[in-house]
Scaffold this motif. Structure first.
Motif, short mmCIF file in Angstrom:
data_model
loop_
_atom_site.label_atom_id
_atom_site.label_comp_id
_atom_site.label_asym_id
_atom_site.label_seq_id
_atom_site.Cartn_x
_atom_site.Cartn_y
_atom_site.Cartn_z
N ARG A 148 0.85 -1.20 0.00
CA ARG A 148 0.00 0.00 0.00
C ARG A 148 0.88 1.25 0.00
O ARG A 148 2.08 1.15 0.30
CB ARG A 148 -0.91 -0.01 1.24
CG ARG A 148 -2.04 -1.04 1.16
CD ARG A 148 -1.97 -2.17 2.17
NE ARG A 148 -1.25 -1.88 3.39
CZ ARG A 148 -1.85 -1.51 4.52
NH1 ARG A 148 -3.14 -1.39 4.58
NH2 ARG A 148 -1.13 -1.31 5.59
N GLU A 168 1.46 3.59 1.97
CA GLU A 168 2.25 3.88 3.18
C GLU A 168 3.50 3.02 3.28
O GLU A 168 4.44 3.35 4.00
CB GLU A 168 1.40 3.77 4.46
CG GLU A 168 0.65 2.49 4.66
CD GLU A 168 -0.72 2.46 4.01
OE1 GLU A 168 -0.96 3.24 3.07
OE2 GLU A 168 -1.55 1.65 4.43
N GLU A 169 3.51 1.88 2.53
CA GLU A 169 4.72 1.06 2.52
C GLU A 169 5.64 1.47 1.37
O GLU A 169 6.85 1.31 1.42
CB GLU A 169 4.36 -0.41 2.37
CG GLU A 169 3.72 -0.98 3.63
CD GLU A 169 2.79 -2.13 3.30
OE1 GLU A 169 3.28 -3.16 2.84
OE2 GLU A 169 1.56 -1.98 3.49
N TYR A 220 5.93 4.58 0.09
CA TYR A 220 6.48 5.93 0.25
C TYR A 220 7.05 6.10 1.65
O TYR A 220 6.42 5.71 2.63
CB TYR A 220 5.39 6.99 0.01
CG TYR A 220 4.99 7.08 -1.45
CD1 TYR A 220 5.50 8.07 -2.27
CD2 TYR A 220 4.12 6.14 -2.00
CE1 TYR A 220 5.14 8.14 -3.60
CE2 TYR A 220 3.76 6.20 -3.33
CZ TYR A 220 4.28 7.19 -4.13
OH TYR A 220 3.93 7.26 -5.45
N SER A 267 7.48 8.86 3.30
CA SER A 267 6.72 9.82 4.10
C SER A 267 5.40 10.13 3.43
O SER A 267 5.29 10.12 2.21
CB SER A 267 7.55 11.11 4.23
OG SER A 267 6.70 12.21 4.43
N VAL A 268 4.41 10.45 4.25
CA VAL A 268 3.09 10.80 3.72
C VAL A 268 3.17 12.06 2.84
O VAL A 268 2.40 12.24 1.90
CB VAL A 268 2.08 10.95 4.89
CG1 VAL A 268 2.33 12.23 5.68
CG2 VAL A 268 0.65 10.87 4.42
N TYR A 271 3.76 11.20 -0.76
CA TYR A 271 2.63 10.58 -1.47
C TYR A 271 1.52 11.59 -1.79
O TYR A 271 1.12 11.74 -2.94
CB TYR A 271 2.07 9.42 -0.63
CG TYR A 271 0.88 8.76 -1.28
CD1 TYR A 271 1.00 8.07 -2.49
CD2 TYR A 271 -0.39 8.84 -0.70
CE1 TYR A 271 -0.10 7.48 -3.10
CE2 TYR A 271 -1.49 8.24 -1.30
CZ TYR A 271 -1.35 7.57 -2.50
OH TYR A 271 -2.44 6.99 -3.11
N ALA A 312 -5.56 7.51 9.13
CA ALA A 312 -4.25 8.19 9.18
C ALA A 312 -3.17 7.36 9.90
O ALA A 312 -2.00 7.43 9.53
CB ALA A 312 -4.40 9.54 9.86
N GLN A 320 -2.10 4.41 9.92
CA GLN A 320 -1.23 3.47 9.17
C GLN A 320 -0.02 4.19 8.58
O GLN A 320 0.98 3.56 8.24
CB GLN A 320 -2.01 2.73 8.08
CG GLN A 320 -2.46 3.55 6.90
CD GLN A 320 -3.79 4.28 7.14
OE1 GLN A 320 -4.32 4.23 8.23
NE2 GLN A 320 -4.30 4.95 6.13
N TRP A 321 -0.10 5.53 8.45
CA TRP A 321 1.05 6.29 7.95
C TRP A 321 2.10 6.47 9.03
O TRP A 321 3.27 6.70 8.74
CB TRP A 321 0.60 7.66 7.44
CG TRP A 321 0.00 7.60 6.07
CD1 TRP A 321 -1.33 7.65 5.76
CD2 TRP A 321 0.71 7.46 4.83
NE1 TRP A 321 -1.48 7.55 4.40
CE2 TRP A 321 -0.26 7.43 3.80
CE3 TRP A 321 2.06 7.35 4.50
CZ2 TRP A 321 0.09 7.30 2.46
CZ3 TRP A 321 2.40 7.22 3.17
CH2 TRP A 321 1.42 7.20 2.16
N LYS A 325 3.84 1.74 10.43
CA LYS A 325 3.66 0.84 9.29
C LYS A 325 4.21 -0.54 9.58
O LYS A 325 3.74 -1.53 9.10
CB LYS A 325 4.43 1.38 8.08
CG LYS A 325 4.31 2.84 7.90
CD LYS A 325 5.27 3.34 6.83
CE LYS A 325 5.22 4.85 6.78
NZ LYS A 325 5.87 5.40 5.63
N LYS A 367 9.71 4.98 14.43
CA LYS A 367 8.25 5.01 14.34
C LYS A 367 7.61 4.63 15.66
O LYS A 367 6.59 5.16 16.06
CB LYS A 367 7.76 4.06 13.23
CG LYS A 367 8.20 4.49 11.86
CD LYS A 367 7.33 5.65 11.41
CE LYS A 367 7.93 6.39 10.25
NZ LYS A 367 7.31 7.70 10.04
#
Ligand SMILES: C[S@@+](CC[C@H](N)C(=O)[O-])C[C@H]1O[C@@H](n2cnc3c(N)ncnc32)[C@H](O)[C@@H]1O
Length: 210
Positions: free
Chosen positions: A13, A15-16, A18, A20-21, A24, A127, A129-130, A133, A140
């Motif tokens: 997906r 979030e995996e 990229y 950083s959000v 994306y 949000a 999941q960003w 991950k 993280k």
């Protein structure tokens, strides 16, 4: 949550893919999300379910929408009569619609810039999941600890936080549960709607400050 429930999403997906959000959600990706009527409808539906799960006792609560994006959730909460503060890390999202009545704040939700004991509730839709991950990323993990500690602090006593998000697998849920138990006094649990239907599955985390 029952230990015999497992899921693991194989498909990669955003979030995996990229780092950083911010990498994306920009340009066309950002504007097609913000303009999408179908995403708006889905996010409003999720918001209603989140409110149902929170069982707020008061009608006119002060609610933080953490990771608000273009404001679908915050705008809806406002329509329902709640006073809403919309926070996101991407300024182009906060400027997409005129949401100045929602007190938009540009900030990282892991470090929310508020005094203690302010909010009746915090809602965060699609949000988390960003932020978390994978379980092997120590940075993280520290950010997530910061987020839960901060949310605990800025909620009023008996305040509640609800997250709807898309974790990659059940191990992430277990990790998040452990991080909360080890670092905060929150009481809470996961609620999974349609657990056996991957397309309709919706995962919520509800937390209460006692
Ligand atoms: C899929 S969008 C969902 C937006 C909105 N909640 C909705 O339901 O339409 C994910 C949002 O989370 C935000 N986000 C991700 N990490 C964040 C962070 N650390 N702090 C604040 N916002 C963050 C992103 O900028 C993006 O707007």
């Amino acid at each position: 949550m029952s230990d015999d429930y497992y899921f693991s999403i194989k498909r990669k997906r955003p979030e995996e893919l990229y780092e950083s959000v911010l990498d994306y959600f920009k340009n066309d990706t950002l504007s097609s999300y913000a303009k999408s009527k179908s995403i708006m409808r889905i996010q409003r539906k999720i918001t209603l379910r989140a409110l149902e799960i929170m069982e707020l006792k008061e009608n006119h609560c002060l609610i933080l929408d953490a990771g608000c994006g273009p404001g679908f959730v915050a705008i809806y909460l406002n329509e329902l009569g709640h006073k809403t503060i919309a926070l996101d890390i991407i300024s182009d999202f906060l400027n997409f619609y005129d949401i100045k009545d929602l007190n938009p704040i540009l900030a990282d939700m892991c470090y929310p810039p508020f005094q203690p004991n302010i909010f009746n509730a915090i809602i965060s839709i699609s949000a988390l999941q960003w932020i978390y991950k994978d379980s092997d990323l120590e940075k993280k993990r520290l950010e997530l600890i910061g987020l839960f500690k901060s949310f605990y602090s800025i909620l009023k006593p008996n305040g509640k936080a609800v997250f709807q998000f898309y974790p990659k697998n059940k191990a992430i849920l277990d990790d998040i549960g452990n991080i909360i138990a080890e670092n905060t006094k929150f009481k809470g649990n996961f609620i999974i709607d349609n657990p056996n239907n991957p397309k309709k599955r919706k995962i919520f985390l509800i937390l209460k400050k006692e």
